[in-house]
Design an enzyme around this catalytic site. Sequence first.
Site, PDB file in Angstrom:
ATOM      1  CB  THR A 121      -0.884   0.040   1.373  1.00 45.02           C
ATOM      2  OG1 THR A 121      -1.522  -1.139   1.268  1.00 45.02           O
ATOM      3  CG2 THR A 121      -1.880   1.066   1.264  1.00 45.02           C
ATOM      4  NE  ARG A 154     -11.852  -9.909   4.559  1.00 43.66           N
ATOM      5  CZ  ARG A 154     -12.961 -10.980   4.982  1.00 43.66           C
ATOM      6  NH1 ARG A 154     -13.766 -10.948   5.785  1.00 43.66           N
ATOM      7  NH2 ARG A 154     -12.816 -11.925   3.909  1.00 43.66           N
ATOM      8  CD  GLU A 155      -2.589  -8.903   9.230  1.00 44.84           C
ATOM      9  OE1 GLU A 155      -2.479  -9.530  10.428  1.00 44.84           O
ATOM     10  OE2 GLU A 155      -1.858  -8.143   8.936  1.00 44.84           O
ATOM     11  CB  CYS A 260      -4.358  -2.083   6.804  1.00 45.65           C
ATOM     12  SG  CYS A 260      -3.125  -3.314   6.261  1.00 45.65           S
TER      13      CYS A 260
HETATM   14  C1  UDX Z   1       2.080  -5.396   3.955  1.00 47.43           C
HETATM   15  C2  UDX Z   1       2.340  -4.429   2.846  1.00 47.43           C
HETATM   16  O1  UDX Z   1       3.512  -4.279   2.113  1.00 47.43           O
HETATM   17  C3  UDX Z   1       1.917  -3.067   3.271  1.00 47.43           C
HETATM   18  O2  UDX Z   1       2.356  -2.069   2.384  1.00 47.43           O
HETATM   19  C4  UDX Z   1       0.534  -3.043   3.484  1.00 47.43           C
HETATM   20  O3  UDX Z   1       0.100  -1.773   3.984  1.00 47.43           O
HETATM   21  C5  UDX Z   1       0.446  -4.183   4.691  1.00 47.43           C
HETATM   22  O4  UDX Z   1       0.753  -5.252   4.365  1.00 47.43           O
HETATM   23  P1  UDX Z   1       3.279  -7.020   5.568  1.00 47.43           P
HETATM   24  O5  UDX Z   1       3.086  -8.122   4.709  1.00 47.43           O
HETATM   25  O6  UDX Z   1       1.945  -6.727   6.623  1.00 47.43           O
HETATM   26  O7  UDX Z   1       3.241  -5.586   4.828  1.00 47.43           O
HETATM   27  O8  UDX Z   1       4.562  -6.745   6.351  1.00 47.43           O
HETATM   28  P2  UDX Z   1       5.468  -7.787   7.022  1.00 47.43           P
HETATM   29  O9  UDX Z   1       4.766  -8.862   7.451  1.00 47.43           O
HETATM   30  O10 UDX Z   1       6.211  -6.710   7.735  1.00 47.43           O
HETATM   31  O11 UDX Z   1       6.481  -8.126   5.740  1.00 47.43           O
HETATM   32  C6  UDX Z   1       7.222  -7.580   4.952  1.00 47.43           C
HETATM   33  C7  UDX Z   1       8.689  -8.507   4.650  1.00 47.43           C
HETATM   34  O12 UDX Z   1       9.423  -7.756   3.886  1.00 47.43           O
HETATM   35  C8  UDX Z   1       9.323  -8.953   5.827  1.00 47.43           C
HETATM   36  O13 UDX Z   1       9.353 -10.483   5.928  1.00 47.43           O
HETATM   37  C9  UDX Z   1      10.773  -8.528   5.573  1.00 47.43           C
HETATM   38  O14 UDX Z   1      11.742  -8.930   6.091  1.00 47.43           O
HETATM   39  C10 UDX Z   1      10.675  -8.005   4.006  1.00 47.43           C
HETATM   40  N1  UDX Z   1      11.712  -7.055   3.598  1.00 47.43           N
HETATM   41  C11 UDX Z   1      11.513  -5.747   4.268  1.00 47.43           C
HETATM   42  C12 UDX Z   1      12.425  -7.246   2.586  1.00 47.43           C
HETATM   43  O15 UDX Z   1      12.434  -8.403   2.169  1.00 47.43           O
HETATM   44  N2  UDX Z   1      13.088  -6.163   2.052  1.00 47.43           N
HETATM   45  C13 UDX Z   1      13.177  -5.004   2.599  1.00 47.43           C
HETATM   46  O16 UDX Z   1      14.008  -3.998   2.235  1.00 47.43           O
HETATM   47  C14 UDX Z   1      12.309  -4.706   3.776  1.00 47.43           C
HETATM   48  C1  UDX Z   2      -7.730  -4.492   5.648  1.00 44.52           C
HETATM   49  C2  UDX Z   2      -8.633  -4.447   4.557  1.00 44.52           C
HETATM   50  O1  UDX Z   2      -9.835  -5.069   4.952  1.00 44.52           O
HETATM   51  C3  UDX Z   2      -8.028  -5.252   3.574  1.00 44.52           C
HETATM   52  O2  UDX Z   2      -8.696  -5.292   2.522  1.00 44.52           O
HETATM   53  C4  UDX Z   2      -6.517  -4.828   3.321  1.00 44.52           C
HETATM   54  O3  UDX Z   2      -6.489  -3.743   2.276  1.00 44.52           O
HETATM   55  C5  UDX Z   2      -5.640  -4.858   4.543  1.00 44.52           C
HETATM   56  O4  UDX Z   2      -6.411  -3.967   5.360  1.00 44.52           O
HETATM   57  P1  UDX Z   2      -6.873  -6.311   7.748  1.00 44.52           P
HETATM   58  O5  UDX Z   2      -6.270  -4.825   8.564  1.00 44.52           O
HETATM   59  O6  UDX Z   2      -6.387  -7.334   7.808  1.00 44.52           O
HETATM   60  O7  UDX Z   2      -7.727  -5.915   6.315  1.00 44.52           O
HETATM   61  O8  UDX Z   2      -8.337  -6.600   8.789  1.00 44.52           O
HETATM   62  P2  UDX Z   2      -9.903  -5.932   8.501  1.00 44.52           P
HETATM   63  O9  UDX Z   2     -10.769  -7.260   8.487  1.00 44.52           O
HETATM   64  O10 UDX Z   2     -10.200  -5.033   7.486  1.00 44.52           O
HETATM   65  O11 UDX Z   2     -10.043  -5.334  10.039  1.00 44.52           O
HETATM   66  C6  UDX Z   2      -9.459  -4.274  10.548  1.00 44.52           C
HETATM   67  C7  UDX Z   2      -9.954  -3.774  11.914  1.00 44.52           C
HETATM   68  O12 UDX Z   2     -11.484  -3.556  11.742  1.00 44.52           O
HETATM   69  C8  UDX Z   2      -9.897  -5.063  12.854  1.00 44.52           C
HETATM   70  O13 UDX Z   2      -9.409  -4.289  14.176  1.00 44.52           O
HETATM   71  C9  UDX Z   2     -11.240  -5.256  13.147  1.00 44.52           C
HETATM   72  O14 UDX Z   2     -11.489  -5.600  14.289  1.00 44.52           O
HETATM   73  C10 UDX Z   2     -11.917  -4.110  13.073  1.00 44.52           C
HETATM   74  N1  UDX Z   2     -13.443  -4.104  12.497  1.00 44.52           N
HETATM   75  C11 UDX Z   2     -13.771  -4.742  11.220  1.00 44.52           C
HETATM   76  C12 UDX Z   2     -14.599  -3.455  13.116  1.00 44.52           C
HETATM   77  O15 UDX Z   2     -14.163  -3.080  14.208  1.00 44.52           O
HETATM   78  N2  UDX Z   2     -15.900  -3.820  12.848  1.00 44.52           N
HETATM   79  C13 UDX Z   2     -16.046  -4.370  11.628  1.00 44.52           C
HETATM   80  O16 UDX Z   2     -17.296  -4.594  11.135  1.00 44.52           O
HETATM   81  C14 UDX Z   2     -15.010  -5.012  10.931  1.00 44.52           C
END
Ligand code: UDX
Ligand code: UDX
Length: 429
Positions: A121, A154-155, A260
Site C-alpha cells: 500500500t 484481510r488478515e 492497515c
Molecule cells: C504489507 C504491505 O507491504 C504494506 O504496504 C501493507 O500496508 C500491509 O501489508 P506486511 O506483509 O504486513 O506488509 O509486512 P511484514 O509482515 O512486515 O512483511 C514484510 C517483509 O518484507 C518482511 O518479511 C521483511 O523481512 C521483508 N523486507 C523488508 C524485505 O524483504 N526487504 C526490505 O527491504 C524490507
Molecule cells: C484491511 C482490509 O480489509 C483489507 O482489504 C486490506 O486492504 C488490508 O487491510 P485487515 O487490516 O487485515 O484488512 O483487517 P480487517 O478485517 O479489515 O479489520 C480491520 C480492523 O477493523 C480490525 O481491528 C477489526 O476488528 C475492525 N473491524 C472490522 C471492526 O471493528 N468492525 C467491523 O465491522 C469490521
Amino acid sequence: MNLAIIGTGYVGLVTGTCFAEVGHSVICVDADAKKVEMLRGGGIPIYEPGLEEMVSRNVAAGRLKFTSSTAEGVEQSEVIFIAVPTPPQPDGSVNMSYIESVAREIADCLQSYRIIVDKSTVPVKTAEKVAATIRRYRKSQVDFDVVSNPEFLREGFAVDDLMKPDRVVVGVASNRPVAAMREVYAPFNAPLIVTDTNSAELIKHAANSFLALKISYANALSVICEAAGANVQEVTRGMGLDNRIGSRFLQAGLGFGGSCFPKDLHAFIKISEDLGYDFRLLKEVQRINADQMERFVKKLEDTLWVLRGKTIGVLGLAFKQNTDDVRQSPAIDLCHRLLREGAALRVHDPQAMEKAQGVLTGVDYVSDMNQVADGCDALVIATEWPQFAQIDFARARKAMRTPILLDGRNLLDPARMEELGFIYKSIGR
Ligand code: UDX
Ligand code: UDX
C-alpha cells in the site's frame, strides 16, 4: 508464469503461495535470512488459516521457492511483485525507504524486460517514483514497466480473499504489461480493472478509508443507541440489508486497528493535505475510533469505580480474530491503558500470545481461555475471536471476585449473561 515476490510477510507470503497454488512458478525473496531459512525448513513465520498446508503443498510440487537474493528473483521471473512494508511516520506520511531500496536492488540486477509491480500500500504517484528510481539506477538501457496492483487481503481471511477476489486492480502507464497481468490473474476468475497507476494507488486508500468510515459510522451509532436505549446490532442489520449499503464492516466495538486501517487513514489524510484538500471527514473517522476506546475504558471505570489494585481478565490480544498479528491492536492498547491505571491483568489470545509478549509485559499470560476469569474483578472481551463465546461462563462467574463482564466486541448474548448473574455491558446495546 515465473513470478517473484519481494518481501515475504503477511501480504507477500500469502500472495506468493496463492500464485503457486494456481500453477505459477514463484520465488519468494526476503531480506531476512532467518525468515528464509525458516520457510525453507517448512516453518511459517505467521499464523494465517489454511496457509501452512498450502505452502508445503506448493513447495513439494516445486512451484514455490524461498531465497534472500533479489538478483535470483529478478533473473528468473517475468513479473516481480514488491510487498515490503510501508510503515507510518509520526506525521502520518509513509516511510518509503523499503520500497525505494528494493527499487534500487531491482535496478541493479535488471538485465532484460521485466514488469515490476507495487503490491504494498503506497501513496499516489509511487509507481512513477519507482519507475524514475529504476531508470536512474539501472545499469543499461533495459526496458521495464511499473504496475500498481494493490492488495485487498484481510488478515485471517487472506487466503480466501486472494483465491476469490472481488476484483483485481491493475494500474499501468502503458498497455505493454496488461496482457501479462491478465495472465497472472486469469486463474482467479475475477473482474480485472485496468486504470492509470495514480488511480490504482488511490483506489486502495479510498477503499480502506471507506471501510474504516463504515466502522466509525457504526461506532457513532452505538453511542446514539446507548443513549436512546436501542440496539446497534439491530440498527446496523436493518441498514446493511439495503444492498446499496451492504452489511459488512458495520460491527460496532472497540474500534479498528491493525497494520492497515489506522496507517492508511492517516496516510490518506496526509496525502490529501499535500494535494491541497483537508479531508475532514476522515479526521472524524479517526476521532470516533479513538473515542470508542476512551468510552470503553470509562465504562469499565464507571463499573469498577477504581481500577488501581483490581485484577482484570482480558480475552483477546490480536487486532482481530483469526490472526496472531498485534500491530496497532486495540486489545493491546486497552491493556496498556489498564496497566497505566494500576490494574493487574490476566490475558489470553488463541494465537497472538507469542507476538504479544514482544509488546506487552508485566501481565499474566494464561494459556487456557477458561481460566482467565479466575480471581478477577472484571472480565473484558477485546478481540472478536468466536471461540470466546464457547467459554464456560457459569464457571467463570463463580471463579471471579466480582461478576463484571465487559464485551468490547458484542460477542455474547446480553440476556444470557444477565441470567448467569453477570453485570454485563457491551457496545451500543
Ligand atoms: C504489507 C504491505 O507491504 C504494506 O504496504 C501493507 O500496508 C500491509 O501489508 P506486511 O506483509 O504486513 O506488509 O509486512 P511484514 O509482515 O512486515 O512483511 C514484510 C517483509 O518484507 C518482511 O518479511 C521483511 O523481512 C521483508 N523486507 C523488508 C524485505 O524483504 N526487504 C526490505 O527491504 C524490507
Ligand atoms: C484491511 C482490509 O480489509 C483489507 O482489504 C486490506 O486492504 C488490508 O487491510 P485487515 O487490516 O487485515 O484488512 O483487517 P480487517 O478485517 O479489515 O479489520 C480491520 C480492523 O477493523 C480490525 O481491528 C477489526 O476488528 C475492525 N473491524 C472490522 C471492526 O471493528 N468492525 C467491523 O465491522 C469490521
